[in-house]
Design a protein around this motif. Structure first.
Motif, PDB file in Angstrom:
ATOM      1  N   ILE A 182       0.955  -1.072  -0.054  1.00  0.00           N
ATOM      2  CA  ILE A 182       0.108  -0.036  -0.061  1.00  0.00           C
ATOM      3  C   ILE A 182       0.877   1.136  -0.001  1.00  0.00           C
ATOM      4  CG2 ILE A 182      -1.897  -1.255   1.156  1.00  0.00           C
ATOM      5  CD1 ILE A 182      -1.083  -0.002   3.842  1.00  0.00           C
ATOM      6  N   GLU A 183       0.396   2.382  -0.483  1.00  0.00           N
ATOM      7  CA  GLU A 183       1.067   3.671  -0.524  1.00  0.00           C
ATOM      8  C   GLU A 183       0.319   4.877  -0.093  1.00  0.00           C
ATOM      9  OE1 GLU A 183       2.431   4.550  -4.590  1.00  0.00           O
ATOM     10  OE2 GLU A 183       2.348   2.172  -5.176  1.00  0.00           O
ATOM     11  N   PRO A 184       1.084   5.617   0.732  1.00  0.00           N
ATOM     12  CA  PRO A 184       0.088   6.878   1.185  1.00  0.00           C
ATOM     13  C   PRO A 184      -0.786   7.491   0.437  1.00  0.00           C
ATOM     14  CG  PRO A 184       2.580   6.789   1.681  1.00  0.00           C
ATOM     15  CD  PRO A 184       2.434   5.780   0.709  1.00  0.00           C
ATOM     16  N   TYR A 185      -1.795   7.798   0.997  1.00  0.00           N
ATOM     17  CA  TYR A 185      -2.838   8.613   0.063  1.00  0.00           C
ATOM     18  C   TYR A 185      -3.413   7.752  -1.097  1.00  0.00           C
ATOM     19  CZ  TYR A 185      -0.136  11.940   2.615  1.00  0.00           C
ATOM     20  OH  TYR A 185       0.842  12.759   3.740  1.00  0.00           O
ATOM     21  N   LYS A 186      -3.217   6.618  -1.137  1.00  0.00           N
ATOM     22  CA  LYS A 186      -3.877   5.961  -2.288  1.00  0.00           C
ATOM     23  C   LYS A 186      -4.897   4.874  -1.257  1.00  0.00           C
ATOM     24  CE  LYS A 186      -0.483   5.853  -5.939  1.00  0.00           C
ATOM     25  NZ  LYS A 186       0.560   5.194  -6.695  1.00  0.00           N
ATOM     26  N   GLU A 187      -6.164   5.078  -1.461  1.00  0.00           N
ATOM     27  CA  GLU A 187      -7.230   4.127  -0.830  1.00  0.00           C
ATOM     28  C   GLU A 187      -7.179   2.933  -1.347  1.00  0.00           C
ATOM     29  OE1 GLU A 187     -11.873   4.591  -0.628  1.00  0.00           O
ATOM     30  OE2 GLU A 187     -10.998   6.439   0.431  1.00  0.00           O
ATOM     31  N   PHE A 188      -7.296   1.976  -0.209  1.00  0.00           N
ATOM     32  CA  PHE A 188      -7.772   0.612  -0.698  1.00  0.00           C
ATOM     33  C   PHE A 188      -8.756   0.031   0.022  1.00  0.00           C
ATOM     34  CE2 PHE A 188      -4.836   0.373   2.899  1.00  0.00           C
ATOM     35  CZ  PHE A 188      -4.986  -0.638   3.663  1.00  0.00           C
ATOM     36  N   SER A 189      -9.352  -1.212   0.335  1.00  0.00           N
ATOM     37  CA  SER A 189     -10.604  -1.450   0.947  1.00  0.00           C
ATOM     38  C   SER A 189     -10.271  -3.004   1.221  1.00  0.00           C
ATOM     39  CB  SER A 189     -11.787  -1.559  -0.090  1.00  0.00           C
ATOM     40  OG  SER A 189     -11.719  -2.276  -1.217  1.00  0.00           O
ATOM     41  N   ILE A 190     -10.889  -3.416   2.562  1.00  0.00           N
ATOM     42  CA  ILE A 190     -10.698  -5.059   2.898  1.00  0.00           C
ATOM     43  C   ILE A 190     -12.235  -5.109   3.246  1.00  0.00           C
ATOM     44  CG2 ILE A 190      -9.868  -6.553   4.661  1.00  0.00           C
ATOM     45  CD1 ILE A 190      -7.598  -4.676   5.051  1.00  0.00           C
ATOM     46  N   THR A 224     -17.868   9.618   0.406  1.00  0.00           N
ATOM     47  CA  THR A 224     -16.961  10.341  -0.241  1.00  0.00           C
ATOM     48  C   THR A 224     -16.292   9.684  -1.492  1.00  0.00           C
ATOM     49  OG1 THR A 224     -16.197  11.533   1.833  1.00  0.00           O
ATOM     50  CG2 THR A 224     -14.778  11.443  -0.121  1.00  0.00           C
ATOM     51  N   PRO A 225     -16.139  10.144  -2.877  1.00  0.00           N
ATOM     52  CA  PRO A 225     -15.851   9.247  -3.831  1.00  0.00           C
ATOM     53  C   PRO A 225     -14.409   8.765  -3.487  1.00  0.00           C
ATOM     54  CG  PRO A 225     -16.583  11.407  -4.452  1.00  0.00           C
ATOM     55  CD  PRO A 225     -16.436  11.494  -2.947  1.00  0.00           C
ATOM     56  N   LYS A 226     -14.226   7.632  -4.122  1.00  0.00           N
ATOM     57  CA  LYS A 226     -13.005   6.809  -3.944  1.00  0.00           C
ATOM     58  C   LYS A 226     -11.786   7.655  -4.324  1.00  0.00           C
ATOM     59  CE  LYS A 226     -10.629   2.358  -4.828  1.00  0.00           C
ATOM     60  NZ  LYS A 226     -10.852   1.089  -5.558  1.00  0.00           N
ATOM     61  N   GLY A 227     -10.617   7.706  -3.397  1.00  0.00           N
ATOM     62  CA  GLY A 227      -9.600   8.331  -3.588  1.00  0.00           C
ATOM     63  C   GLY A 227      -9.543   9.735  -3.161  1.00  0.00           C
ATOM     64  N   SER A 228     -10.647  10.101  -2.607  1.00  0.00           N
ATOM     65  CA  SER A 228     -10.656  11.578  -2.042  1.00  0.00           C
ATOM     66  C   SER A 228      -9.941  11.678  -0.599  1.00  0.00           C
ATOM     67  CB  SER A 228     -11.891  11.787  -1.807  1.00  0.00           C
ATOM     68  OG  SER A 228     -12.119  13.112  -1.184  1.00  0.00           O
TER      69      SER A 228
END
Length: 326
Positions: A182-190, A224-228
């Motif tokens: 994972i990287e900072p400010y890049k949203e992911f989901s579990i 909120t939109p993904k990535g925001s």
């Protein structure tokens, strides 16, 4: 000594008694502090200061880690018209006290591990995840490599520290890991749970903090939109540890969380950790609804003395404390 009624007693080490069990129709999302101490723990070996010799259980701190248990709506029982609640249990860090901590918590199921950084007090217990690789009841019915979400440098360190877990020919019974970079400010989901990593500076070492969003059904406001990275009215929790400085982009990304967990080592300056006053300033800047201090050393003073000085809405986390999330 009179026991403070607010102090929760350790839970039974029997998994069937754990409050993390799923499915269950009456449980809500929770944050459980498995440990709230700094790298030496409290009491510190060989120390005879008032904190290390305190008989207040709130002054005993294992190394910092936590479980965020997020409730999501499950299936509806058409016979009873009841809707069950499923949980995704996210472990944040896995230090050398993990075995003791997870037994005290009732050995709940876990779905994934989020790692802030690879210092020993945050990953030293990762070998003890081996039961979570081969016991279905500990993984909500799953077995196999345990999901780990971390930065590239942490993944590299893990491969060097526990090479037997990544060997071509595995020794029977060793834990294995499914590494997700994972990287900072890049949203992911579990399991549909949105997670935003942020950069935290641990002296000159960039590490990760996390903003974890509760599912949309926890709030009536739109998502909120993904990535925001902008504030949202969707309920969320922020987890920051080992912070010395927080970049402005990370402050903006954390702003408005309902619950903020942040480190506060002691009162006097330290080369790689913020002080109590610095933590309080960040809490005010982030404008959280409530905050819990973690990663404390014995130099902070006793829980009772320090807690009496804190502003409204700021609390000292204690080991085994479990709090409801919005």
């Amino acid at each position: 000594m009179t026991t403070d009624p607010k102090i929760k007693k350790p839970m039974s080490p029997t998994p069937s008694n754990s409050t993390f069990d799923t499915p269950h129709s009456t449980l809500n999302s929770t944050l459980t502090f498995l440990g709230t101490g700094t790298s030496t723990g409290v009491p510190q070996i060989g120390c005879h200061c008032p904190v290390c010799t305190s008989d207040d259980p709130r002054d005993r701190r294992l190394r910092a880690c936590a479980i965020v248990s997020i409730a999501t709506s499950g299936h509806t029982n058409h016979d009873s018209e009841d809707t069950t609640t499923n949980h995704t249990n996210l472990l944040i860090d896995c230090g050398p006290d993990f075995r003791q901590q997870i037994l005290r918590a009732g050995a709940p199921p876990l779905d994934a591990l989020l790692i802030t950084h690879s210092h020993y007090d945050h990953v030293g217990g990762i070998d003890d995840l081996r039961p979570y690789c081969n016991i279905p009841a500990l993984r909500h019915g799953h077995t196999g490599p345990f999901p780990v979400y971390c930065s590239e440098d942490v993944a590299r360190d893990l491969r060097a520290r526990v090479p037997y877990c990544f060997a071509k020919h595995l020794y029977p019974g060793v834990p294995t890991y499914d590494i997700h970079i994972i990287e900072p400010y890049k949203e992911f989901s579990i399991n549909g749970i949105r997670i935003l990593p942020i950069t935290v500076m641990h002296a000159r070492l960039p590490i990760l903090g996390f903003r974890i969003y509760l599912p949309a059904d926890h709030a009536s406001a739109p998502d909120t939109p993904k990535g925001s990275t902008h504030p949202t009215s969707t309920p969320s929790i922020g987890y920051i540890t080992d912070c010395k400085t927080l970049p402005q982009r990370s402050i903006d990304a954390m702003r408005g969380v309902d619950t903020l967990v942040i480190n506060a080592l002691r009162h006097t300056p330290h080369m790689s950790h913020i002080t109590l006053d610095e933590a309080l300033a960040l809490i005010q800047d982030i404008a959280t609804g409530r905050a819990y201090l973690t990663h404390l050393s014995h130099d902070m003073g006793t829980h009772a003395d320090t807690a009496a000085t804190l502003p409204q809405g700021v609390h000292i986390a204690t080991d085994a404390l479990s709090i409801p999330l919005p």
